[in-house]
Scaffold this motif. Structure first.
Motif, short mmCIF file in Angstrom:
data_model
loop_
_atom_site.label_atom_id
_atom_site.label_comp_id
_atom_site.label_asym_id
_atom_site.label_seq_id
_atom_site.Cartn_x
_atom_site.Cartn_y
_atom_site.Cartn_z
N ASN A 13 -3.88 9.25 -0.04
CA ASN A 13 -3.00 9.56 1.08
C ASN A 13 -2.99 11.06 1.25
O ASN A 13 -3.64 11.79 0.50
CB ASN A 13 -1.58 9.06 0.79
N GLU A 14 -2.18 11.54 2.18
CA GLU A 14 -2.12 12.98 2.40
C GLU A 14 -1.58 13.73 1.19
O GLU A 14 -2.06 14.80 0.84
CB GLU A 14 -1.26 13.29 3.63
N ASN A 15 -0.57 13.15 0.51
CA ASN A 15 0.07 13.86 -0.60
C ASN A 15 0.14 13.02 -1.87
O ASN A 15 1.05 13.19 -2.67
CB ASN A 15 1.48 14.31 -0.21
N GLY A 16 -0.79 12.12 -2.05
CA GLY A 16 -0.76 11.30 -3.25
C GLY A 16 -1.88 10.28 -3.25
O GLY A 16 -2.65 10.17 -2.30
N TYR A 17 -1.94 9.53 -4.32
CA TYR A 17 -2.95 8.50 -4.43
C TYR A 17 -2.65 7.34 -3.48
O TYR A 17 -1.50 7.07 -3.15
CB TYR A 17 -3.04 7.98 -5.86
N LEU A 18 -3.69 6.65 -3.09
CA LEU A 18 -3.57 5.49 -2.20
C LEU A 18 -2.90 4.32 -2.90
O LEU A 18 -2.07 3.62 -2.33
CB LEU A 18 -4.96 5.08 -1.70
N ALA A 19 -3.24 4.10 -4.17
CA ALA A 19 -2.67 2.99 -4.92
C ALA A 19 -1.17 3.20 -5.12
O ALA A 19 -0.71 4.30 -5.42
CB ALA A 19 -3.35 2.87 -6.28
N SER A 21 2.62 2.21 -6.98
CA SER A 21 3.05 1.96 -8.35
C SER A 21 2.85 0.49 -8.71
O SER A 21 2.46 0.17 -9.83
CB SER A 21 4.52 2.33 -8.53
N GLN A 22 3.09 -0.40 -7.75
CA GLN A 22 2.88 -1.83 -7.98
C GLN A 22 1.40 -2.13 -8.23
O GLN A 22 1.05 -2.88 -9.13
CB GLN A 22 3.40 -2.66 -6.81
N ASP A 23 0.51 -1.52 -7.40
CA ASP A 23 -0.94 -1.69 -7.61
C ASP A 23 -1.32 -1.26 -9.02
O ASP A 23 -2.06 -1.94 -9.71
CB ASP A 23 -1.75 -0.85 -6.62
N MET A 24 -0.82 -0.09 -9.41
CA MET A 24 -1.17 0.45 -10.72
C MET A 24 -0.68 -0.46 -11.85
O MET A 24 -1.40 -0.68 -12.82
CB MET A 24 -0.63 1.86 -10.87
N ALA A 25 0.53 -1.00 -11.71
CA ALA A 25 1.07 -1.90 -12.73
C ALA A 25 0.24 -3.18 -12.81
O ALA A 25 -0.05 -3.68 -13.91
CB ALA A 25 2.53 -2.22 -12.44
N GLU A 26 -0.17 -3.70 -11.67
CA GLU A 26 -0.98 -4.92 -11.64
C GLU A 26 -2.38 -4.66 -12.19
O GLU A 26 -2.98 -5.54 -12.80
CB GLU A 26 -1.08 -5.46 -10.21
#
Length: 117
Positions: A13-19, A21-26
């Motif tokens: 994204n403009e100021n962070g990762y696309l994934a 927190s839920q994506d990362m946990a999964e």
């Protein structure tokens, strides 16, 4: 054995990762299993995700923010492994959990040891 650097790239994204927190946990169990399979063979040297925050330094400036390719893809993690066979490293890379995301990739780079003289 040759050591290889695997660079994980993903869209951002403009100021962070696309994934999210839920994506990362999964995804965490998938990453643990994938990295664990390499480690179980004694071929894992080191791995870590990379924080989004960064500074770009060149000969003239220091700029806040990570380097992004034109399509907002950036390096988001890495793994260093060792193998006698590049095809083995390619096979691992083809099953990397990062590849579920659009515009993601794994870049494989052999590491060159410094001479010991």
């Amino acid at each position: 054995m040759t050591e290889y650097l695997l660079l994980f790239r993903n869209a951002s994204n403009e100021n962070g990762y696309l994934a999210t927190s839920q994506d990362m946990a999964e995804d965490m169990p998938k990453w643990q299993s994938w990295i664990g399979a390499i480690a179980a063979q004694g071929k894992l040297v080191h791995t870590a995700p990379i924080q989004y925050e960064a500074r770009l330094v060149n000969s003239e400036t220091v700029v806040d923010g990570p380097h992004k390719e034109s399509n907002s893809v950036l390096v988001c993690g890495y793994l260093i492994c060792k193998s006698d066979d590049l095809q083995e490293v390619e096979a691992w890379s083809q099953t990397c959990p990062i590849l579920k995301y659009p515009d993601s990739s794994v870049e494989i780079r052999p590491l060159i040891p410094f001479p010991n003289n």
